[in-house]
Design a protein around this motif. Sequence first.
Motif, mmCIF file in Angstrom:
data_model
loop_
_atom_site.group_PDB
_atom_site.id
_atom_site.type_symbol
_atom_site.label_atom_id
_atom_site.label_comp_id
_atom_site.label_asym_id
_atom_site.label_seq_id
_atom_site.Cartn_x
_atom_site.Cartn_y
_atom_site.Cartn_z
ATOM 1 N N GLY A 12 -29.247 23.908 10.259
ATOM 2 C CA GLY A 12 -30.352 24.428 11.070
ATOM 3 C C GLY A 12 -29.957 25.699 11.808
ATOM 4 N N GLY A 38 -21.474 21.263 10.007
ATOM 5 C CA GLY A 38 -21.860 20.037 10.737
ATOM 6 C C GLY A 38 -21.824 18.835 9.800
ATOM 7 N N GLY A 53 -22.741 13.859 1.666
ATOM 8 C CA GLY A 53 -23.995 13.132 1.860
ATOM 9 C C GLY A 53 -24.243 12.139 0.748
ATOM 10 N N THR A 247 -22.598 5.270 1.134
ATOM 11 C CA THR A 247 -23.209 5.439 2.454
ATOM 12 C C THR A 247 -24.195 4.327 2.733
ATOM 13 O OG1 THR A 247 -23.114 7.836 2.093
ATOM 14 C CG2 THR A 247 -24.474 7.080 3.920
ATOM 15 N N THR A 306 -19.633 16.099 15.188
ATOM 16 C CA THR A 306 -20.821 16.929 15.460
ATOM 17 C C THR A 306 -21.291 16.847 16.908
ATOM 18 O OG1 THR A 306 -22.343 15.131 14.934
ATOM 19 C CG2 THR A 306 -21.687 16.551 13.109
ATOM 20 N N ARG A 308 -23.177 14.669 18.048
ATOM 21 C CA ARG A 308 -24.540 14.144 18.114
ATOM 22 C C ARG A 308 -24.527 12.838 18.902
ATOM 23 N NH1 ARG A 308 -27.595 16.189 13.160
ATOM 24 N NH2 ARG A 308 -28.991 14.476 13.599
ATOM 25 N N ALA A 342 -34.823 13.917 7.728
ATOM 26 C CA ALA A 342 -33.391 14.270 7.846
ATOM 27 C C ALA A 342 -32.888 14.646 6.466
ATOM 28 C CB ALA A 342 -32.605 13.099 8.420
ATOM 29 N N SER A 343 -33.249 15.838 6.049
ATOM 30 C CA SER A 343 -32.771 16.338 4.753
ATOM 31 C C SER A 343 -32.563 17.838 4.888
ATOM 32 C CB SER A 343 -33.783 16.035 3.646
ATOM 33 O OG SER A 343 -34.976 16.739 3.892
ATOM 34 N N VAL A 347 -34.736 20.644 7.159
ATOM 35 C CA VAL A 347 -34.076 21.347 8.269
ATOM 36 C C VAL A 347 -34.259 22.858 8.087
ATOM 37 C CG1 VAL A 347 -31.813 21.880 9.295
ATOM 38 C CG2 VAL A 347 -32.413 19.511 8.766
HETATM 39 C C1 LIG Z 1 -24.019 10.644 5.451
HETATM 40 C C2 LIG Z 1 -25.185 11.584 5.299
HETATM 41 C C3 LIG Z 1 -25.796 11.709 4.072
HETATM 42 C C4 LIG Z 1 -26.811 12.644 3.888
HETATM 43 N N1 LIG Z 1 -27.305 12.841 2.630
HETATM 44 C C5 LIG Z 1 -28.213 13.822 2.429
HETATM 45 C C6 LIG Z 1 -28.652 14.141 1.116
HETATM 46 O O1 LIG Z 1 -28.200 13.562 0.136
HETATM 47 N N2 LIG Z 1 -29.589 15.124 0.963
HETATM 48 C C7 LIG Z 1 -30.095 15.816 2.022
HETATM 49 O O2 LIG Z 1 -30.924 16.722 1.831
HETATM 50 N N3 LIG Z 1 -29.704 15.534 3.302
HETATM 51 C C8 LIG Z 1 -28.772 14.556 3.515
HETATM 52 N N4 LIG Z 1 -28.349 14.271 4.772
HETATM 53 C C9 LIG Z 1 -29.005 14.926 5.916
HETATM 54 C C10 LIG Z 1 -28.483 16.327 6.187
HETATM 55 O O3 LIG Z 1 -27.142 16.458 5.817
HETATM 56 C C11 LIG Z 1 -28.637 16.588 7.700
HETATM 57 O O4 LIG Z 1 -29.963 16.290 8.081
HETATM 58 C C12 LIG Z 1 -28.340 18.033 8.065
HETATM 59 O O5 LIG Z 1 -27.110 18.463 7.527
HETATM 60 C C13 LIG Z 1 -28.339 18.141 9.588
HETATM 61 O O6 LIG Z 1 -28.207 19.484 9.955
HETATM 62 P P1 LIG Z 1 -28.501 19.932 11.454
HETATM 63 O O7 LIG Z 1 -28.664 21.400 11.440
HETATM 64 O O8 LIG Z 1 -29.599 19.129 12.029
HETATM 65 O O9 LIG Z 1 -27.254 19.563 12.364
HETATM 66 P P2 LIG Z 1 -25.728 19.204 12.230
HETATM 67 O O10 LIG Z 1 -25.271 19.164 10.833
HETATM 68 O O11 LIG Z 1 -25.516 18.013 13.082
HETATM 69 O O12 LIG Z 1 -25.029 20.469 12.933
HETATM 70 C C14 LIG Z 1 -24.970 20.654 14.314
HETATM 71 C C15 LIG Z 1 -23.786 21.557 14.623
HETATM 72 O O13 LIG Z 1 -23.768 21.849 16.010
HETATM 73 C C16 LIG Z 1 -22.418 21.837 16.449
HETATM 74 N N5 LIG Z 1 -22.399 21.593 17.892
HETATM 75 C C17 LIG Z 1 -22.774 20.458 18.551
HETATM 76 N N6 LIG Z 1 -22.586 20.604 19.869
HETATM 77 C C18 LIG Z 1 -22.117 21.881 20.055
HETATM 78 C C19 LIG Z 1 -21.728 22.615 21.198
HETATM 79 N N7 LIG Z 1 -21.816 22.110 22.439
HETATM 80 N N8 LIG Z 1 -21.285 23.877 21.030
HETATM 81 C C20 LIG Z 1 -21.197 24.432 19.794
HETATM 82 N N9 LIG Z 1 -21.540 23.757 18.662
HETATM 83 C C21 LIG Z 1 -21.993 22.510 18.800
HETATM 84 C C22 LIG Z 1 -21.790 20.704 15.649
HETATM 85 O O14 LIG Z 1 -20.384 20.787 15.615
HETATM 86 C C23 LIG Z 1 -22.448 20.903 14.288
HETATM 87 O O15 LIG Z 1 -21.703 21.761 13.463
HETATM 88 C C24 LIG Z 1 -27.300 13.373 4.987
HETATM 89 C C25 LIG Z 1 -26.721 13.215 6.247
HETATM 90 C C26 LIG Z 1 -25.656 12.348 6.405
HETATM 91 C C27 LIG Z 1 -25.017 12.230 7.748
#
Ligand SMILES: Cc1cc2nc3c(=O)[nH]c(=O)nc-3n(C[C@H](O)[C@H](O)[C@H](O)COP(=O)(O)OP(=O)(O)OC[C@H]3O[C@@H](n4cnc5c(N)ncnc54)[C@H](O)[C@@H]3O)c2cc1C
Length: 359
Positions: A12, A38, A53, A247, A306, A308, A342-343, A347
């Motif tokens: 994101g 992340g 994932g 998973t 992360t 979270r 959550a994909s 995002v």
């Molecule tokens: C096990 C698993 C399987 C999945 N499988 C799939 C799949 O097959 N297909 C699919 O499309 N999606 C899948 N998903 C979902 C997808 O991976 C997530 O929805 C997506 O990657 C989330 O991205 P995000 O931008 O919301 O945040 P995140 O990936 O959580 O990134 C947030 C970032 O912010 C950083 N951060 C947090 N706090 C701070 C701070 N104070 N200062 C600086 N940096 C900070 C963290 O370190 C992190 O890097 C899966 C998720 C998981 C966990």
Amino acid sequence: MYDVVVVGGGIGGLTVAAAVSARGLNTCLLERQSQVGGCVARVEFAGYEFEPGMGLYTSFGAGGVYEKLFSQLPVELPAVSLVTSPYVKRSADGTDIRLSSDDLYSIDGGPASIAERLAQSIKLSGGNVRLDSPVLRLAFDDSNRATGVDLLSGERVPARKAIVSNMTVWDTYGKLIGLNRTTPEIKKHLNTLRGTGVYVVYAALEAAAVARLPGELMCVEDSEGEFTMAISPGSSGPEGKRAVTFTCRTEVETWFAYQSSVEDFEEWDQEALERFWERLHRAMPELGSDIEIIETANPRTYYEQTRRKLGMVMGAEGAAAAAHRTVLPNVFIVGDTVSAAASLDQVVVTAMAVAEEIK
Ligand SMILES: Cc1cc2nc3c(=O)[nH]c(=O)nc-3n(C[C@H](O)[C@H](O)[C@H](O)COP(=O)(O)OP(=O)(O)OC[C@H]3O[C@@H](n4cnc5c(N)ncnc54)[C@H](O)[C@@H]3O)c2cc1C
């Protein structure tokens, strides 16, 4: 002085930073970890590269969201290819249903390569990607306008136009904005939102076991619910072995309740692994002894990785539309807790909408 400061380098944060910097806004992305991505950051243990994932990646076709995003950027989308083998759903009675999809892709280098490509794009557009830079909170001026962020190191990074949080909705209000600036209505709303965690097992599979399986991507139902299996494409491990990720969802609280001692937690963790191991062999007898556990991950691991809240990684059930806007007019949220699902693709959709609002 930056135009836009982005807190977090998940998909994101990277998407919004890449999109606004490509439009000429001076952008700085701050990530607390030493790599971007992340939830999709690279997972490497013992010479294996694991799928982070479930291996289910969609919307890469013509006219899809990735095409729209990357057409605006100075970098190419990593190569992707349609998954040609079927996605297998195994029901609790052991019946396998082979599902074919014309919208399921494998990404060269895995999903982390999308994150890395977006980081490269930010830099090529003149933006800044700062790793190992945890953000503590927003900075405010005398009129209560958010003017930037304060890093844990004490440094202040100012933002003229917008601040974008890639933290979850809970953490954006709880840590970044501060509960003293969060209205009672929003506090109430945040309490109604629920997320779940995941328990993940990273293992090595002998090629013989891979050959016995009906597919390389599976969803397996059993009496306890369901879990997924994703074998990393290509040569993901030492000769004759393949990296595989299992998973399943888990509720998060219990993983944090066992904190009275390290030993307590280790025992709890070991029991979880033994339960999953039995479950796995019951539901997938063809694995036999050709499988070796390499590592596990649980809500605590995701919290460490992360930050979270409670390691909840599966979005936020009940998130309201337009949740990407906050109580502060120049502060936005991106990520899976404000997306339709959550994909990765969802995002990206939300992050592109936020980039549009910032311009
Ligand atoms: C096990 C698993 C399987 C999945 N499988 C799939 C799949 O097959 N297909 C699919 O499309 N999606 C899948 N998903 C979902 C997808 O991976 C997530 O929805 C997506 O990657 C989330 O991205 P995000 O931008 O919301 O945040 P995140 O990936 O959580 O990134 C947030 C970032 O912010 C950083 N951060 C947090 N706090 C701070 C701070 N104070 N200062 C600086 N940096 C900070 C963290 O370190 C992190 O890097 C899966 C998720 C998981 C966990």
